[in-house]
Write a protein that holds these residues in place. Structure first.
Motif, PDB file in Angstrom:
ATOM      1  N   ARG A 202      -7.540   5.522   7.348  1.00  0.00           N
ATOM      2  CA  ARG A 202      -8.508   6.627   7.219  1.00  0.00           C
ATOM      3  C   ARG A 202      -9.863   6.106   6.733  1.00  0.00           C
ATOM      4  O   ARG A 202     -10.910   6.557   7.189  1.00  0.00           O
ATOM      5  N   VAL A 203      -9.832   5.158   5.804  1.00  0.00           N
ATOM      6  CA  VAL A 203     -11.086   4.614   5.275  1.00  0.00           C
ATOM      7  C   VAL A 203     -11.863   3.874   6.359  1.00  0.00           C
ATOM      8  O   VAL A 203     -13.081   4.045   6.507  1.00  0.00           O
ATOM      9  N   LEU A 204     -11.173   3.049   7.145  1.00  0.00           N
ATOM     10  CA  LEU A 204     -11.829   2.196   8.137  1.00  0.00           C
ATOM     11  C   LEU A 204     -11.937   2.845   9.520  1.00  0.00           C
ATOM     12  O   LEU A 204     -12.556   2.280  10.419  1.00  0.00           O
ATOM     13  N   ALA A 205     -11.300   4.012   9.675  1.00  0.00           N
ATOM     14  CA  ALA A 205     -11.309   4.726  10.968  1.00  0.00           C
ATOM     15  C   ALA A 205     -10.795   3.838  12.100  1.00  0.00           C
ATOM     16  O   ALA A 205     -11.381   3.761  13.182  1.00  0.00           O
ATOM     17  N   THR A 206      -9.685   3.160  11.845  1.00  0.00           N
ATOM     18  CA  THR A 206      -9.061   2.296  12.846  1.00  0.00           C
ATOM     19  C   THR A 206      -7.572   2.203  12.523  1.00  0.00           C
ATOM     20  O   THR A 206      -7.185   2.368  11.354  1.00  0.00           O
ATOM     21  N   PRO A 207      -6.710   1.975  13.515  1.00  0.00           N
ATOM     22  CA  PRO A 207      -5.283   1.811  13.200  1.00  0.00           C
ATOM     23  C   PRO A 207      -5.049   0.621  12.283  1.00  0.00           C
ATOM     24  O   PRO A 207      -5.623  -0.449  12.469  1.00  0.00           O
ATOM     25  N   VAL A 208      -4.213   0.803  11.277  1.00  0.00           N
ATOM     26  CA  VAL A 208      -3.842  -0.261  10.341  1.00  0.00           C
ATOM     27  C   VAL A 208      -2.324  -0.285  10.239  1.00  0.00           C
ATOM     28  O   VAL A 208      -1.699   0.743   9.964  1.00  0.00           O
ATOM     29  N   ALA A 209      -1.720  -1.450  10.461  1.00  0.00           N
ATOM     30  CA  ALA A 209      -0.267  -1.600  10.389  1.00  0.00           C
ATOM     31  C   ALA A 209       0.141  -2.093   9.008  1.00  0.00           C
ATOM     32  O   ALA A 209      -0.568  -2.885   8.380  1.00  0.00           O
ATOM     33  N   ALA A 210       1.285  -1.625   8.547  1.00  0.00           N
ATOM     34  CA  ALA A 210       1.835  -2.083   7.271  1.00  0.00           C
ATOM     35  C   ALA A 210       2.585  -3.394   7.479  1.00  0.00           C
ATOM     36  O   ALA A 210       3.242  -3.591   8.506  1.00  0.00           O
ATOM     37  N   ALA A 211       2.488  -4.299   6.497  1.00  0.00           N
ATOM     38  CA  ALA A 211       3.177  -5.589   6.595  1.00  0.00           C
ATOM     39  C   ALA A 211       3.615  -6.050   5.217  1.00  0.00           C
ATOM     40  O   ALA A 211       2.961  -5.756   4.208  1.00  0.00           O
ATOM     41  N   LEU A 212       4.716  -6.782   5.179  1.00  0.00           N
ATOM     42  CA  LEU A 212       5.209  -7.420   3.962  1.00  0.00           C
ATOM     43  C   LEU A 212       5.216  -8.923   4.184  1.00  0.00           C
ATOM     44  O   LEU A 212       5.781  -9.406   5.175  1.00  0.00           O
ATOM     45  N   ALA A 213       4.567  -9.669   3.295  1.00  0.00           N
ATOM     46  CA  ALA A 213       4.556 -11.125   3.364  1.00  0.00           C
ATOM     47  C   ALA A 213       5.581 -11.647   2.364  1.00  0.00           C
ATOM     48  O   ALA A 213       5.355 -11.622   1.155  1.00  0.00           O
TER      49      ALA A 213
END
Length: 274
Positions: A202-213
């Protein structure tokens, strides 16, 4: 005083990765060396030879030199970014460094923080190494209401909100909502990563995927139903990231990076939300 002695070379950005600026004694820039592009941009042509002399110890390979290129939109945003608003110099685990210095006095708590810091540093170094493949990383990003994103990774295959999991040679079991390291108490990292990714989107107005390193795990068992959180086993997962296919609509990496590294992007969103 000679022109060479009058000029000062000052770094910008993360050590070894950002630009080197050549400034006059009054602070005005006369040139900069972009180490990634191996190019010197000269603002004052009468200082050209002095600039070359003072930068010579830092140059590698064949270097081009000339007037500054016409800036892109992302470049203009970067040039207008105040230094105190720039998140790009953040080191992996930046917030933990302060906690270790001024935080809990208990030996157990400090031991845990040191392991957490080491894991974030190792993950951060692995992600920073993807820069030649077109990826950009911002570490320790303030996310109003959820603390900080360990690593925000932006590249040709999309944008990833990464949560670090220090394993220290133990088995890691990851479910839809919780994960466990060894025999430790279950942690809500998958759920947190989803919420943080949704908020960053929502902040960047682009899809963001969740990831665990997951760093230095002896074994990783992932529930087959876990489809919306990418699990990265470090240090071996970064070549896999570099080989990911481009997103259906490839992001403008530099423009997104320019917005993500500006702390005002995140604070402005928090203010509008309040």
């Amino acid at each position: 005083m000679s022109a060479m002695r009058a000029l000062k070379v000052l770094p910008s950005g993360r050590p070894g990765r950002g630009r080197l600026f050549v400034n006059l004694p009054d602070g005005r820039a006369v040139a900069w060396y972009d180490r990634q592009e191996n190019r010197i941009s000269v603002l004052a042509d009468d200082q050209r030879e002095a600039v070359l002399r003072v930068l010579r110890p830092y140059l590698t390979g064949t270097v081009s030199i000339g007037p500054p290129p016409v800036p892109t939109t992302a470049g203009l945003l970067r040039l207008a970014l105040p230094p105190d608003a720039d998140l790009a110099p953040n080191r992996p685990g930046e917030s933990l460094l302060g906690e270790l210095e001024h935080g809990p006095a208990g030996a157990r708590a400090r031991h845990r923080l040191r392991h957490e810091l080491t894991a974030r540093q190792r993950a951060g170094d692995a992600f920073d190494a993807l820069e030649p493949e077109g990826w950009r990383t911002v570490h320790c990003v303030p996310l109003p209401g959820l603390g900080r994103i360990d690593h925000l990774l932006i590249g040709p295959a999309g944008t990833f909100c990464v949560r670090t999991v220090p394993a220290r040679g133990r088995r890691v079991t990851i479910g839809d909502l919780l994960l466990a390291v060894g025999r430790g108490e279950p942690r809500p990292d998958p759920r947190w990563a989803r919420r943080a990714a949704a908020l960053a989107a929502r902040v960047l107005a682009t899809p963001v995927a969740a990831a665990l390193a997951v760093v230095d795990a002896a074994r990783v068992d992932t529930a087959p139903t876990l489809r919306d959180v990418r699990v990265l086993r470090l240090p071996t997962a970064t070549p896999e990231l570099a080989r990911l296919p481009a997103a259906p609509q490839p992001p403008d990496v530099e423009a997104l990076y320019a917005a993500a590294r500006d702390s005002r992007t995140w604070l402005r969103w928090a203010g509008e939300r309040a």
